[in-house]
Design a protein around this motif. Structure first.
Motif, PDB file in Angstrom:
ATOM      1  N   VAL A   1       0.834  -1.212   0.000  1.00 21.18           N
ATOM      2  CA  VAL A   1       0.000   0.000   0.000  1.00 21.18           C
ATOM      3  C   VAL A   1       0.862   1.252   0.000  1.00 21.18           C
ATOM      4  N   ILE A   2       1.796   1.356   0.958  1.00 19.58           N
ATOM      5  CA  ILE A   2       2.634   2.556   1.060  1.00 19.58           C
ATOM      6  C   ILE A   2       3.515   2.707  -0.171  1.00 19.58           C
ATOM      7  N   GLY A   3       4.107   1.588  -0.625  1.00 21.67           N
ATOM      8  CA  GLY A   3       4.980   1.661  -1.789  1.00 21.67           C
ATOM      9  C   GLY A   3       4.268   2.160  -3.025  1.00 21.67           C
ATOM     10  N   ASN A   4       3.078   1.605  -3.329  1.00 24.97           N
ATOM     11  CA  ASN A   4       2.345   2.018  -4.531  1.00 24.97           C
ATOM     12  C   ASN A   4       1.859   3.462  -4.430  1.00 24.97           C
ATOM     13  N   LEU A   5       1.334   3.831  -3.254  1.00 26.08           N
ATOM     14  CA  LEU A   5       0.820   5.197  -3.106  1.00 26.08           C
ATOM     15  C   LEU A   5       1.948   6.227  -3.219  1.00 26.08           C
ATOM     16  N   LEU A   6       3.101   5.969  -2.597  1.00 25.74           N
ATOM     17  CA  LEU A   6       4.209   6.911  -2.680  1.00 25.74           C
ATOM     18  C   LEU A   6       4.773   6.985  -4.097  1.00 25.74           C
ATOM     19  N   ASP A   7       4.862   5.849  -4.790  1.00 24.72           N
ATOM     20  CA  ASP A   7       5.351   5.875  -6.174  1.00 24.72           C
ATOM     21  C   ASP A   7       4.426   6.701  -7.049  1.00 24.72           C
ATOM     22  N   ASN A   8       3.119   6.482  -6.914  1.00 27.34           N
ATOM     23  CA  ASN A   8       2.156   7.246  -7.713  1.00 27.34           C
ATOM     24  C   ASN A   8       2.215   8.739  -7.360  1.00 27.34           C
TER      25      ASN A   8
ATOM     26  N   LEU B   1      -4.519   3.965   9.645  1.00 30.46           N
ATOM     27  CA  LEU B   1      -4.830   5.052   8.723  1.00 30.46           C
ATOM     28  C   LEU B   1      -3.557   5.478   8.016  1.00 30.46           C
ATOM     29  N   ILE B   2      -3.633   5.546   6.687  1.00 34.93           N
ATOM     30  CA  ILE B   2      -2.501   5.979   5.868  1.00 34.93           C
ATOM     31  C   ILE B   2      -3.023   7.055   4.927  1.00 34.93           C
ATOM     32  N   GLU B   3      -2.294   8.171   4.859  1.00 32.02           N
ATOM     33  CA  GLU B   3      -2.720   9.280   4.007  1.00 32.02           C
ATOM     34  C   GLU B   3      -1.511   9.761   3.210  1.00 32.02           C
ATOM     35  N   VAL B   4      -1.653   9.801   1.890  1.00 32.69           N
ATOM     36  CA  VAL B   4      -0.585  10.237   0.985  1.00 32.69           C
ATOM     37  C   VAL B   4      -1.160  11.323   0.090  1.00 32.69           C
ATOM     38  N   GLU B   5      -0.480  12.502   0.085  1.00 36.26           N
ATOM     39  CA  GLU B   5      -0.936  13.591  -0.770  1.00 36.26           C
ATOM     40  C   GLU B   5       0.253  14.187  -1.507  1.00 36.26           C
ATOM     41  N   ASP B   6      -0.016  14.829  -2.615  1.00 35.17           N
ATOM     42  CA  ASP B   6       1.030  15.406  -3.448  1.00 35.17           C
ATOM     43  C   ASP B   6       0.562  16.760  -3.965  1.00 35.17           C
TER      44      ASP B   6
ATOM     45  N   LEU C   1      -6.558  -5.009  -1.777  1.00 34.30           N
ATOM     46  CA  LEU C   1      -6.035  -5.328  -0.448  1.00 34.30           C
ATOM     47  C   LEU C   1      -6.868  -4.660   0.643  1.00 34.30           C
ATOM     48  N   CYS C   2      -7.328  -3.456   0.380  1.00 31.48           N
ATOM     49  CA  CYS C   2      -8.181  -2.780   1.376  1.00 31.48           C
ATOM     50  C   CYS C   2      -9.476  -3.543   1.589  1.00 31.48           C
ATOM     51  N   ARG C   3     -10.100  -3.999   0.507  1.00 27.96           N
ATOM     52  CA  ARG C   3     -11.351  -4.750   0.640  1.00 27.96           C
ATOM     53  C   ARG C   3     -11.127  -6.069   1.358  1.00 27.96           C
ATOM     54  N   GLU C   4     -10.008  -6.725   1.072  1.00 24.62           N
ATOM     55  CA  GLU C   4      -9.740  -8.029   1.682  1.00 24.62           C
ATOM     56  C   GLU C   4      -9.442  -7.917   3.177  1.00 24.62           C
ATOM     57  N   HIS C   5      -8.986  -6.748   3.618  1.00 23.03           N
ATOM     58  CA  HIS C   5      -8.571  -6.612   5.026  1.00 23.03           C
ATOM     59  C   HIS C   5      -9.423  -5.583   5.758  1.00 23.03           C
ATOM     60  N   GLY C   6     -10.695  -5.565   5.416  1.00 25.03           N
ATOM     61  CA  GLY C   6     -11.670  -4.793   6.174  1.00 25.03           C
ATOM     62  C   GLY C   6     -11.493  -3.304   6.112  1.00 25.03           C
TER      63      GLY C   6
ATOM     64  N   PHE D   1      -4.846  10.494  -1.220  1.00 31.06           N
ATOM     65  CA  PHE D   1      -5.390   9.142  -1.087  1.00 31.06           C
ATOM     66  C   PHE D   1      -5.361   8.767   0.387  1.00 31.06           C
ATOM     67  N   THR D   2      -6.522   8.341   0.894  1.00 34.62           N
ATOM     68  CA  THR D   2      -6.639   7.927   2.284  1.00 34.62           C
ATOM     69  C   THR D   2      -7.000   6.457   2.335  1.00 34.62           C
ATOM     70  N   VAL D   3      -6.193   5.673   3.066  1.00 35.48           N
ATOM     71  CA  VAL D   3      -6.387   4.220   3.175  1.00 35.48           C
ATOM     72  C   VAL D   3      -6.695   3.888   4.626  1.00 35.48           C
ATOM     73  N   VAL D   4      -7.744   3.086   4.812  1.00 36.63           N
ATOM     74  CA  VAL D   4      -8.113   2.599   6.132  1.00 36.63           C
ATOM     75  C   VAL D   4      -8.032   1.071   6.108  1.00 36.63           C
ATOM     76  N   LEU D   5      -7.312   0.496   7.076  1.00 38.49           N
ATOM     77  CA  LEU D   5      -7.146  -0.951   7.174  1.00 38.49           C
ATOM     78  C   LEU D   5      -7.524  -1.423   8.564  1.00 38.49           C
ATOM     79  N   ASP D   6      -7.908  -2.698   8.639  1.00 34.42           N
ATOM     80  CA  ASP D   6      -8.290  -3.256   9.935  1.00 34.42           C
ATOM     81  C   ASP D   6      -7.057  -3.430  10.815  1.00 34.42           C
ATOM     82  N   ARG D   7      -7.252  -3.215  12.112  1.00 39.20           N
ATOM     83  CA  ARG D   7      -6.119  -3.288  13.043  1.00 39.20           C
ATOM     84  C   ARG D   7      -5.651  -4.717  13.283  1.00 39.20           C
TER      85      ARG D   7
END
Length: 564
Positions: free
Chosen positions: A449-456, A486-491, A527-532, A547-553
Motif C-alpha cells: 500500500v505505502i509503496g504504490n501510493l508513494l510511487d504514484n 490510517l494511511i494518508e498520501v498527498e502530493d 487489499l483494502c477490501r480483503e482486510h476490512g 489518497f486515504t487508506v483505512v485498514l483493519d487493526r
C-alpha cells in the motif's frame, strides 16, 4: 561357480522371453478384436449353416418320399395292372410293367403284391411270390391309405411310398410299394448340402479377413495404443487436468460442455456436486466467446474477461480433426495473480533502483569528500560529513521512534532515498506513528500500500510545472491509534480529473502512458477490501490528490502480556 550361475540366469531369461512374448501377444488389442469378431462370426455362420443344411436334408428326404408315393399312385392306377390281378398268373403281366417304371423313375424297386402281401413284381425275379418284408402294409391293405414310410425290406433300409390297388368296384385287391434306398437319399442330401458348407467355410475365411482389417483400422484410430495404455493415459490426463493451476473448459461442436476441471469450477463458483457436463456453454458462462471460435475456427489469445467478480485472462483455440472443427477449448488464469506477480516484480525492480540510487548518491558524496581532502579543505569535508550524518541520523531517529516495525522502517527509508534521487521532497508528518509491530501479512500489505501510493504520488508531483514554487512535494501520514490503521498520501501534482475519479481504482486503467499500467491502485483497492478497509480519493491541501487508506487493526500483532 559363477559361470554356472550365469548360465542358469541366462536359461531363466531365455525361458521367460517367449512367455513374455506370448503374454504380450495374448494382450494385443488387434489380436483380441480379430479373434473376438472372427470367432463370433464363425459361430453364427456354422449355426446358421447347420440349421439350413438340416432343413435342406429334411426337404430332400420328404421330396424323395413324395416322389415314391407319386410313382406308387401312378402304378396303382394303370388299367393293365389292375386287370392283371384277375389273371391266373398276375406276375407275368405286372412284372414287366413294374420293372419298366422302376427304370424310368430311378426307384430302387417297384413291388406289387396281393392282399396277402405276396409279390407279383420285384427287381429280383427269384423273389416273386414271396411275402413282402417290412411289416408296414396294414394301413394300405386294411384301411386303404396312401402314405410314406421308412422300413427295412429285403434290399435294405428304404423310404417307401405305399398305396392300395382298387378294382372297378372300389375293393382293395393289392398294394404297390415304391422304394428309394436311404443310403442313396443320404448321398443326394450330401451332394446338395456340400455347396452350402463350402459357402459357410468361405464366409468364415472372409469374416476372419474382415476382422483382421477391422482390428487394424481400430488400432490405427486409437494411435496404435493398447487398451491398458489408453486407460493409463486417460487417468494421467485426468490427474493433470485436475492438478494444474489454470482453469480448463472444453465444448463439443454443438457448444455443450465436455470437460471442466477443478480450477475452472472455482473460477465459475460451481459446487463440486453441480453437474455441468452436457450443458450448453452459454447456460454456465453467459459471456463466453467459445461459440465464436466454433463458428470461425479462429484462435484467441490473452483475452481479458470477467467470470463473476473475478478478472481472468483467457486463451481459446478450436479442436480441428481432418479439417473439421470438432470442438473448442478455453484455458483461463487469474489476472489478479498476474497483477500480484507484476507488483512483486515492480517492487523488486524498485528496490534495485533504490539501491542503485543510494550507491550513486553516496558515491558522489565520497568523491566530493575525497576532493575536499585532496584540496586540503578539511573543515569543509568534515562539515559535509556531519551534514549527511545528521540528516541520516535524523531520519533514522524519527523512524526508530515512530515506527515499531523494522520492515516498514526500511521501506520508508528506501522511499525517502528514492524520492531524493528523483528530486521530490518527501515529508513524513511529525504526528505519524506506528506503535504496534505488524504481522507477516500486515508487513506485506503495508509495504504494498505505502509503496504504490508513494510511487504514484512522486510521479504525479513530477508532472506539475517545474517552474512552480516549492518544487515537487509529497506528504505521508500514518497512524495506528484507534481501531484501524490510517494511511494518508498527498502530493502537489495536477490531481485526478473528475471524469477519471470513478475509474481510477479499476484494474487496467491508468492516466500514465505506456503498457502494463493500471495495476498499483487496483491492487491497493483489492487489499483494502480483503482486510476490512477502504481507499478514498479527495483533493489535497498541497493542490494535488490525496489518497486515504483505512485498514483493519488485525494486521497488527497482539501485545504480549508481561511475565510475572
Amino acid at each position: 561357480m559363477s559361470s554356472r550361475r550365469a548360465d542358469a540366469i541366462a536359461e531363466v531369461r531365455r525361458l521367460r522371453r517367449p512367455r513374455a512374448r506370448r503374454h504380450r501377444l495374448i494382450r494385443s488389442f488387434r489380436l483380441q478384436v480379430m479373434l473376438l469378431v472372427g470367432v463370433l462370426l464363425a459361430a453364427m455362420l456354422l449355426a446358421q449353416g447347420a440349421y439350413l443344411n438340416h432343413r435342406k436334408a429334411e426337404i430332400i428326404s420328404d421330396q424323395m418320399g413324395e416322389r415314391a408315393l407319386a410313382v406308387a399312385l401312378s402304378v396303382a392306377a394303370i388299367p393293365e395292372l389292375i386287370e392283371a390281378f384277375s389273371h391266373a398268373d398276375p406276375a407275368a403281366t405286372i412284372q414287366p410293367i413294374a420293372e419298366r417304371i422302376r427304370r424310368e423313375t430311378g426307384a430302387r424297386y417297384v413291388v406289387v403284391g396281393n392282399t396277402e402281401g405276396l409279390r407279383y413284381s420285384h427287381p429280383l425275379p427269384e423273389r416273386l411270390g414271396l411275402p413282402m418284408v417290412g411289416g408296414d402294409n396294414d394301413r394300405a391293405l386294411l384301411h386303404g391309405e396312401s402314405y410314406v414310410s421308412e422300413a427295412t425290406g429285403s434290399l435294405g433300409e428304404a423310404v417307401r411310398g405305399k398305396t392300395p390297388v382298387f378294382d372297378d368296384q372300389g375293393n382293395i385287391i393289392g398294394i404297390v410299394s415304391v422304394g428309394f434306398m436311404l443310403d442313396r437319399v443320404a448321398m443326394d442330401v450330401g451332394r446338395h448340402t456340400s455347396l452350402g458348407w463350402w459357402l459357410v467355410a468361405l464366409m468364415i475365411v472372409l469374416g476372419f479377413a474382415g476382422a483382421y482389417g477391422l482390428s487394424r483400422h481400430l488400432k490405427r484410430v486409437i494411435l496404435g495404443l493398447e487398451p491398458h495404455e489408453i486407460a493409463r493415459l486417460a487417468m494421467e490426463k485426468e490427474a493433470i487436468l485436475q492438478s494444474i493451476h489454470e482453469g480448463i473448459l472444453a465444448v463439443n461442436r454443438e457448444g455443450q460442455i465436455t470437460l471442466v476441471n477443478q480450477q475452472a469450477r472455482r473460477f465459475l463458483d460451481l459446487p463440486l456436486e453441480c453437474e455441468v457436463l452436457g450443458r450448453p456453454i452459454q447456460a454456465v458462462v453467459p459471456n463466453s466467446r467459445l461459440l465464436e471460435v466454433l463458428e470461425r475456427g479462429e484462435q484467441q489469445f490473452d483475452q481479458q474477461m470477467w467470470l463473476g467478480d473475478h478478472p481472468v485472462v483467457v486463451n481459446r483455440v478450436p479442436v480441428i480433426h481432418a479439417g473439421e472443427i470438432e470442438g473448442a477449448v478455453a484455458t483461463f488464469r487469474s489476472r489478479r495473480e498476474i497483477v500480484e506477480l507484476s507488483a512483486a516484480l515492480t517492487a523488486a525492480s524498485r528496490d534495485v533502483d533504490m539501491l542503485r540510487a543510494q550507491a550513486h548518491e553516496f558515491s558522489n558524496k565520497l568523491y566530493t569528500i575525497s576532493g575536499l581532502l585532496q584540496l586540503d579543505r578539511i573543515k569543509e569535508a568534515l562539515a559535509l560529513i556531519h551534514q549527511e550524518s545528521e540528516r541520516a541520523q535524523a531520519q533514522m531517529s524519527f523512524l526508530m521512534g515512530h515506527v515499531a516495525d523494522p520492515v516498514i522502517s526500511g521501506t520508508l527509508l528506501g522511499k525517502l532515498t528514492r524520492a531524493r534521487e528523483l528530486g521530490v521532497t518527501l515529508e513524513i508528518d511529525d504526528q505519524s506513528s506506528l506503535a504496534a509491530p505488524l504481522t507477516a501479512t500486515g508487513q506485506e500489505v503495508l509495504m504494498t500500500v505505502i509503496g504504490n501510493l508513494l510511487d504514484n504520488a512522486c510521479h504525479a508531483a513530477l508532472q506539475r510545472d517545474r517552474g512552480g514554487a516549492g518544487g515537487p512535494r509529497v506528504r505521508l501520514f500514518f497512524t495506528d491509534l484507534g481501531e484501524q490503521l490510517l494511511i494518508e498520501v498527498e502530493d502537489n501534482g495536477p490531481g485526478v480529473a473528475p471524469e477519471h475519479v470513478e475509474a481510477i481504482f479499476r484494474e487496467g486503467f491508468s492516466t500514465k502512458p505506456g503498457k502494463h499500467r493500471g495495476i498499483g491502485l487496483a491492487l491497493v483497492s483489492r487489499l483494502c477490501r480483503e482486510h476490512g478497509g477502504a481507499i478514498t480519493l479527495e483533493e489535497s491541501e498541497l493542490g494535488g490528490a490525496c489518497f486515504t487508506v483505512v485498514l483493519d487493526r488485525s494486521l497488527c500483532r497482539m501485545p504480549v502480556a508481561a511475565e510475572r
